[in-house]
Design a protein around this motif. Structure first.
Motif, mmCIF file in Angstrom:
data_model
loop_
_atom_site.group_PDB
_atom_site.id
_atom_site.type_symbol
_atom_site.label_atom_id
_atom_site.label_comp_id
_atom_site.label_asym_id
_atom_site.label_seq_id
_atom_site.Cartn_x
_atom_site.Cartn_y
_atom_site.Cartn_z
ATOM 1 N N LEU A 175 1.712 -3.051 7.671
ATOM 2 C CA LEU A 175 0.896 -2.854 8.877
ATOM 3 C C LEU A 175 -0.278 -3.824 8.937
ATOM 4 O O LEU A 175 -0.784 -4.133 10.014
ATOM 5 N N TYR A 176 -0.746 -4.255 7.770
ATOM 6 C CA TYR A 176 -1.872 -5.191 7.691
ATOM 7 C C TYR A 176 -1.431 -6.336 6.779
ATOM 8 O O TYR A 176 -1.895 -6.454 5.641
ATOM 9 N N ILE A 199 -5.960 -5.622 4.378
ATOM 10 C CA ILE A 199 -6.590 -4.603 5.248
ATOM 11 C C ILE A 199 -7.739 -5.225 6.044
ATOM 12 O O ILE A 199 -7.750 -5.161 7.266
ATOM 13 N N THR A 228 0.129 4.067 -7.127
ATOM 14 C CA THR A 228 -0.709 3.234 -7.988
ATOM 15 C C THR A 228 -1.386 4.061 -9.078
ATOM 16 O O THR A 228 -1.957 3.510 -10.005
ATOM 17 N N ARG A 261 -1.639 11.061 -8.145
ATOM 18 C CA ARG A 261 -1.197 11.409 -6.789
ATOM 19 C C ARG A 261 0.036 12.324 -6.790
ATOM 20 O O ARG A 261 0.365 12.919 -5.763
ATOM 21 N N THR A 294 4.774 5.437 -0.417
ATOM 22 C CA THR A 294 5.271 4.228 0.235
ATOM 23 C C THR A 294 5.533 3.187 -0.864
ATOM 24 O O THR A 294 5.125 3.371 -2.006
ATOM 25 N N GLU A 340 7.781 5.303 5.436
ATOM 26 C CA GLU A 340 7.174 4.295 6.316
ATOM 27 C C GLU A 340 5.659 4.331 6.140
ATOM 28 O O GLU A 340 5.089 5.417 5.956
ATOM 29 N N HIS A 376 -3.711 8.564 10.750
ATOM 30 C CA HIS A 376 -4.193 9.568 9.790
ATOM 31 C C HIS A 376 -5.084 10.603 10.484
ATOM 32 O O HIS A 376 -5.125 11.762 10.093
ATOM 33 N N VAL A 429 -5.409 1.690 -8.737
ATOM 34 C CA VAL A 429 -5.655 0.943 -9.978
ATOM 35 C C VAL A 429 -7.145 1.053 -10.310
ATOM 36 O O VAL A 429 -7.558 1.249 -11.441
ATOM 37 N N SER A 457 -9.856 3.374 -4.439
ATOM 38 C CA SER A 457 -8.964 3.002 -3.334
ATOM 39 C C SER A 457 -9.776 2.718 -2.074
ATOM 40 O O SER A 457 -10.706 3.456 -1.747
HETATM 41 N N1 UDP Z 1 -2.250 2.279 3.446
HETATM 42 C C1 UDP Z 1 -2.151 2.605 4.773
HETATM 43 N N2 UDP Z 1 -1.031 3.246 5.223
HETATM 44 C C2 UDP Z 1 -0.017 3.566 4.392
HETATM 45 C C3 UDP Z 1 -0.122 3.222 3.033
HETATM 46 C C4 UDP Z 1 -1.258 2.584 2.584
HETATM 47 O O1 UDP Z 1 -3.042 2.327 5.567
HETATM 48 O O2 UDP Z 1 0.967 4.161 4.867
HETATM 49 C C5 UDP Z 1 -3.454 1.594 2.971
HETATM 50 C C6 UDP Z 1 -4.270 2.526 2.095
HETATM 51 O O3 UDP Z 1 -5.151 3.279 2.836
HETATM 52 C C7 UDP Z 1 -4.937 1.599 1.130
HETATM 53 C C8 UDP Z 1 -3.977 0.420 1.045
HETATM 54 O O4 UDP Z 1 -3.100 0.521 2.150
HETATM 55 O O5 UDP Z 1 -6.177 1.178 1.624
HETATM 56 C C9 UDP Z 1 -3.188 0.394 -0.234
HETATM 57 O O6 UDP Z 1 -2.699 1.686 -0.455
HETATM 58 P P1 UDP Z 1 -1.902 2.089 -1.751
HETATM 59 O O7 UDP Z 1 -1.737 3.562 -1.757
HETATM 60 O O8 UDP Z 1 -0.670 1.289 -1.846
HETATM 61 O O9 UDP Z 1 -2.824 1.603 -2.951
HETATM 62 P P2 UDP Z 1 -4.320 1.991 -3.364
HETATM 63 O O10 UDP Z 1 -5.139 0.783 -3.021
HETATM 64 O O11 UDP Z 1 -4.731 3.193 -2.626
HETATM 65 O O12 UDP Z 1 -4.236 2.212 -4.818
#
Ligand code: UDP
Length: 388
Positions: free
Chosen positions: A178-179, A183, A216, A220, A239, A257, A264, A276, A279
């Motif tokens: 999506l991004y 982001i 990650t 979760r 995802t 997806e 959200h 990691v 977030s």
């Molecule tokens: N993200 C999102 N939509 C999704 C999955 C992830 O907007 O369906 C965003 C999420 O909010 C985060 C980034 O993508 O800022 C990476 O998310 P992920 O859970 O993969 O890793 P995180 O950085 O949270 O460990």
């Protein structure tokens, strides 16, 4: 807040004499004050008692973070210290209001996201040099390894890294479908999410806890399993991320997806977990005017210091089992006015105090205070390239 004072009085008087509580709101909770929820009420009471709104003039809400992070370098930073940590990140210099950097940056878009802010400030910055870590993981452990000043976006209390506002406020990863360029652009996300939050009435939000993200961190898993067992209460799915190899990486289910931040906001209860490191989603979902359940308190970004448990979000222990999560979600479902107040206060703290100007302000304060600690005259390193 007034409602809470009444609520707290109600808990107190219910322990003494139920008849003292007369009005409707008080009566509503009186039966519950001694029930399984009393621990939560007590925690909310404590939080409300000690909470004071911070005044964010000149980004003061975050001043203590800079003070705490730099305290260990109070005797000053010398050249030897700097050389010791040179391999821990990308070297930057500011000389005569120009910015210079190591030729190679491990993550170019992360470096650009960082440079965007520093370049804005150059006219007011003195000469200095600094090591900026663009990895997710902090570098300077308190108990082992080398010691020196390294800037990282996130850390726990076990590290001496100096926190800086992450690159992704402007540019850079993580990138998802999506991004795809990362982001980034917090200024645009703020506007979009804030608009949807204001257009979505509390009463119309879906009465479920929601989470989308990759695995990650195994912290979760409990929510994902709860969702599989109780889909009417929770919609949480894993995802794919770049490291995905098989369904094992999405806890033995096909990857879901991805869902935009604004989507959200349809849900009343949103979950944030560490990845990691911290977030990035925390600040985005706080803007939804939904209740954010924030799991674990260990991983920080600089702005977390202004966020208070039970005021701006629901704190959740990182070792929580699915039963604990269910209990908390059910509490919020049963106490909708409590939930609504936390949702609104969570929105306000981010909307009012985490603007782009606050990010620039934090960078400015941080760099000015840091530069004062350098005990040597910075000389231009010929190996660096000019960025500005
Ligand atoms: N993200 C999102 N939509 C999704 C999955 C992830 O907007 O369906 C965003 C999420 O909010 C985060 C980034 O993508 O800022 C990476 O998310 P992920 O859970 O993969 O890793 P995180 O950085 O949270 O460990």
């Amino acid at each position: 807040i007034n409602k809470f004072i009444v609520l707290v009085k109600c808990i107190e008087c219910s322990l003494e004499d139920n008849k003292k509580c007369t009005n409707g709101f008080e009566n509503k909770y009186i039966e519950e004050a001694n029930t399984k929820y009393s621990i939560i009420f007590k925690q909310i009471e404590e939080a409300r008692k000690t909470f004071t709104t911070c005044n964010n003039t000149k980004c003061s809400c975050y001043a203590s973070v800079i003070e705490n992070d730099l305290k260990i370098f109070g005797d000053g930073i010398d050249k030897a210290m700097m050389e010791k940590v040179a391999s821990k990140g990308t070297k930057y210099q500011i000389i005569d209001h120009h910015l210079y950097r190591d030729k190679n940056c491990m993550f170019p878009s992360r470096c650009s996201g960082i440079e965007h802010f520093i370049i804005k400030l150059l006219p007011k910055l003195p000469n200095m040099e600094l090591i900026i870590n663009t990895r997710d993981w902090p570098q300077i452990h308190k108990e082992y390894g080398i010691f020196g000043p390294v800037f990282s976006f996130s850390k726990t209390g076990d590290y001496h890294d100096i926190m800086y506002p992450t690159w992704s406020f402007w540019e850079g990863g993580p990138a998802i479908s999506l991004y795809p360029r990362g982001i980034g652009r917090w200024d645009q996300h703020r506007e979009e999410i804030g608009k949807v939050a204001n257009e979505t009435a509390w009463e119309n939000k879906i009465l479920k806890a929601f989470f989308r993200g990759s695995r990650t961190s195994q912290e979760r898993d409990a929510l994902i399993i709860l969702s599989r067992e109780n889909p009417e209460l929770v919609d949480a799915k894993y995802t794919k991320n770049q490291a995905w190899k098989s369904d094992a990486d999405t806890l033995y289910a096909s990857p879901a997806e991805e869902v935009t931040f604004t989507e959200h906001c349809k849900y009343k209860y949103l979950f944030n977990f560490r990845g990691v490191a911290a977030s990035f989603r925390f600040k985005h979902i706080l803007l939804c005017k939904s209740v954010v359940f924030h799991v674990g308190h260990e991983w920080l970004e600089f702005f977390y210091s202004a966020l208070k448990p039970w005021i701006h979000y629901v704190p959740v222990d990182s070792n929580s089992r699915k039963e604990d999560l269910k209990f908390l979600i059910e509490f919020m479902k049963k106490h909708d006015d409590v939930a609504k107040e936390i949702a609104q206060d969570g929105f306000k703290i981010i909307w009012n105090n985490l603007k782009m100007t606050d990010i620039v302000c934090y960078w400015r304060k941080l760099l000015l205070k840091y530069a004062k600690l350098l005990k040597y005259k910075v000389k231009k390193d010929p190996n660096l390239i000019r960025i500005s």
